[in-house]
Scaffold this motif. Sequence first.
Motif, short mmCIF file in Angstrom:
data_model
loop_
_atom_site.label_atom_id
_atom_site.label_comp_id
_atom_site.label_asym_id
_atom_site.label_seq_id
_atom_site.Cartn_x
_atom_site.Cartn_y
_atom_site.Cartn_z
N VAL A 122 -9.91 20.19 -27.21
CA VAL A 122 -10.10 21.50 -27.82
C VAL A 122 -9.47 21.48 -29.21
N ASP A 123 -10.32 21.26 -30.23
CA ASP A 123 -9.88 21.20 -31.62
C ASP A 123 -8.63 20.32 -31.76
N PRO A 208 -14.15 25.08 -33.53
CA PRO A 208 -14.68 26.37 -34.01
C PRO A 208 -15.90 26.16 -34.90
N GLU A 209 -16.94 26.89 -34.63
CA GLU A 209 -18.16 26.79 -35.44
C GLU A 209 -17.88 27.11 -36.91
N ILE A 230 -18.15 26.04 -31.14
CA ILE A 230 -18.02 27.29 -30.41
C ILE A 230 -17.98 28.45 -31.41
N PRO A 231 -18.83 29.46 -31.24
CA PRO A 231 -18.87 30.56 -32.20
C PRO A 231 -17.73 31.55 -32.00
N GLU A 232 -17.49 32.33 -33.04
CA GLU A 232 -16.60 33.49 -32.97
C GLU A 232 -15.20 33.13 -32.46
N ASN A 241 -12.29 33.21 -27.74
CA ASN A 241 -13.61 33.41 -27.13
C ASN A 241 -13.62 32.75 -25.75
N PRO A 242 -12.90 33.33 -24.80
CA PRO A 242 -12.76 32.67 -23.49
C PRO A 242 -14.07 32.49 -22.74
#
Length: 255
Positions: A122-123, A208-209, A230-232, A241-242
């Motif tokens: 995750v990032d 993150p997008e 992943i958006p928003e 944004n779970p």
Amino acid sequence: MRNAAVTPEGDRIRWVELPGQEPSRVYVHGLGATSPAYFAQVAVDPLLAGRRSLLIDLLGHGLSDRPTDFDYSLESHADALAEALTAAGVIGAELIAHSMGGSVAVVLAARHPHLVARLVLVDANLDPVPPRPGALGSSGIAAYSEEEFLAGGWEEVRDRAGEHWWSTMRLAGREALHRSAVRLARGTVPTVRALLLDLKIPRTFLLPEADGPLPGAGTLEAAGVHVVAIPECGHNIMLDNPEAFARAASAALAD
């Protein structure tokens, strides 16, 4: 809560464990964070629930001990995590790991391959970064010497970090926080990116997008790493944004 001694001196890593089916799923937090605070919501999402889940805190962070004689390198973090997972009877786990935790997870998979069957990063930090005074994150903390950080630099970091990050960062040992940041910024040899490219297990990288294309995404994809925007959301995708996080992580683990 569970715990295991992970150093010859008896320092303990602790984790919150949710019962469920095997294989185990292990959640690993980032620098200055704690896994229960960052992952509890998504770990019980219907798309991800039902597995034995360990929301684990790295040495020096959160619920775990904060030894001042530990070097907090990515390799040492990974080896200590391996000790905890072994004590917990974990083998062939699915790791969902954020930021610095993603770097630790890659090193864990490279050094202890029997413990890791799948990675969802995750990032995560893949490359070294130069120390930059005043910056957020590891590069800003790494710009201090340890003496400067302990003498008052941590207060400047606190003010830059903001209320949310500081709420968990304040739980970390100050030596642990500084040394983890320095060693994260320095990276590994070979780099975390090179280690990730060489792994033969299923790997997914969430980002993150809004950050735009991941540098080197083509090379990662060619090596079998699935890169998903992943958006928003910002860096803390699972908090921002779970719902989208749970969908993406579930798809990565089911593929």
